[in-house]
Design a protein around this motif. Sequence first.
Motif, PDB file in Angstrom:
ATOM      1  N   TYR A  74     -26.972 -48.379  22.728  1.00 51.61           N
ATOM      2  CA  TYR A  74     -25.734 -47.554  23.136  1.00 51.61           C
ATOM      3  C   TYR A  74     -24.572 -48.228  23.379  1.00 51.61           C
ATOM      4  N   PHE A  75     -23.526 -48.089  22.883  1.00 53.53           N
ATOM      5  CA  PHE A  75     -22.292 -48.713  23.116  1.00 53.53           C
ATOM      6  C   PHE A  75     -21.339 -47.823  24.146  1.00 53.53           C
ATOM      7  N   SER A  76     -20.982 -48.616  24.899  1.00 57.65           N
ATOM      8  CA  SER A  76     -20.091 -47.988  26.083  1.00 57.65           C
ATOM      9  C   SER A  76     -18.741 -47.547  25.444  1.00 57.65           C
ATOM     10  N   CYS A  77     -18.273 -46.575  25.937  1.00 57.16           N
ATOM     11  CA  CYS A  77     -16.802 -45.947  25.390  1.00 57.16           C
ATOM     12  C   CYS A  77     -16.063 -45.415  26.678  1.00 57.16           C
ATOM     13  N   LEU A  78     -14.982 -45.452  26.540  1.00 51.74           N
ATOM     14  CA  LEU A  78     -14.056 -44.484  27.613  1.00 51.74           C
ATOM     15  C   LEU A  78     -14.217 -42.977  27.313  1.00 51.74           C
ATOM     16  N   ASP A  79     -14.311 -42.535  26.296  1.00 49.79           N
ATOM     17  CA  ASP A  79     -14.708 -41.251  25.903  1.00 49.79           C
ATOM     18  C   ASP A  79     -15.278 -41.281  24.474  1.00 49.79           C
ATOM     19  N   VAL A  80     -16.565 -40.796  24.335  1.00 51.02           N
ATOM     20  CA  VAL A  80     -17.167 -41.103  23.149  1.00 51.02           C
ATOM     21  C   VAL A  80     -16.375 -40.444  21.844  1.00 51.02           C
ATOM     22  N   VAL A  81     -15.349 -39.283  22.131  1.00 49.83           N
ATOM     23  CA  VAL A  81     -14.773 -38.600  21.235  1.00 49.83           C
ATOM     24  C   VAL A  81     -13.911 -39.452  20.438  1.00 49.83           C
ATOM     25  N   ASN A  82     -13.162 -40.523  21.178  1.00 47.83           N
ATOM     26  CA  ASN A  82     -12.527 -41.575  20.622  1.00 47.83           C
ATOM     27  C   ASN A  82     -13.120 -42.278  19.316  1.00 47.83           C
ATOM     28  N   GLU A  83     -14.413 -42.959  19.508  1.00 53.94           N
ATOM     29  CA  GLU A  83     -15.232 -43.473  18.564  1.00 53.94           C
ATOM     30  C   GLU A  83     -15.602 -42.556  17.334  1.00 53.94           C
ATOM     31  N   LEU A  84     -16.006 -41.205  17.727  1.00 55.15           N
ATOM     32  CA  LEU A  84     -16.500 -40.408  16.892  1.00 55.15           C
ATOM     33  C   LEU A  84     -15.487 -39.863  15.838  1.00 55.15           C
ATOM     34  N   SER A  85     -14.233 -40.033  16.252  1.00 57.60           N
ATOM     35  CA  SER A  85     -13.109 -39.562  15.523  1.00 57.60           C
ATOM     36  C   SER A  85     -12.913 -40.489  14.517  1.00 57.60           C
ATOM     37  N   ARG A  86     -13.518 -41.872  14.399  1.00 60.39           N
ATOM     38  CA  ARG A  86     -13.232 -42.805  13.389  1.00 60.39           C
ATOM     39  C   ARG A  86     -14.503 -42.841  12.675  1.00 60.39           C
ATOM     40  N   VAL A  87     -15.685 -42.590  13.134  1.00 59.48           N
ATOM     41  CA  VAL A  87     -16.983 -42.562  12.256  1.00 59.48           C
ATOM     42  C   VAL A  87     -17.030 -42.258  10.892  1.00 59.48           C
TER      43      VAL A  87
END
Length: 125
Positions: A74-87
């Motif tokens: 599990y990678f910690s994120c401020l809001d998972v939507v940010n990283e999901l938007s780049r996957v």
Amino acid sequence: MDKNLVSWFEIPVIDMNRAKQFYDAVFEINIAIHDLEGLQMGWFPMNPEKSGASGSLVKHKEYIPSETHGPVLYFSCLDVVNELSRVEAAGGSILKPKTGIGGGYGFMALVKDTEGNRIALHSNQ
């Protein structure tokens, strides 16, 4: 125990450059690649002043990527939507979109990286 139990992780890869590009793009970081006598490692950035584990991408015949076997990191994120938007633009795929965990534990998402590994994202938002 005076520190977190997990101190290091290793993610198997088939193509180090492709994996580096994926993780660099999704997390907006710069992974440093090192060749250690036949074991190729891509070290995640680390700040020893901050808490949490660091780790590496690893290319070696004994490291085999898997979408269904082994631990899930599990990678910690401020809001998972940010990283999901780049996957997807980085060559990965979304296995499970942002989902509430319940019990006040925040949100998670599951992602498949370019090497076929299943990883997770976690945030409190």
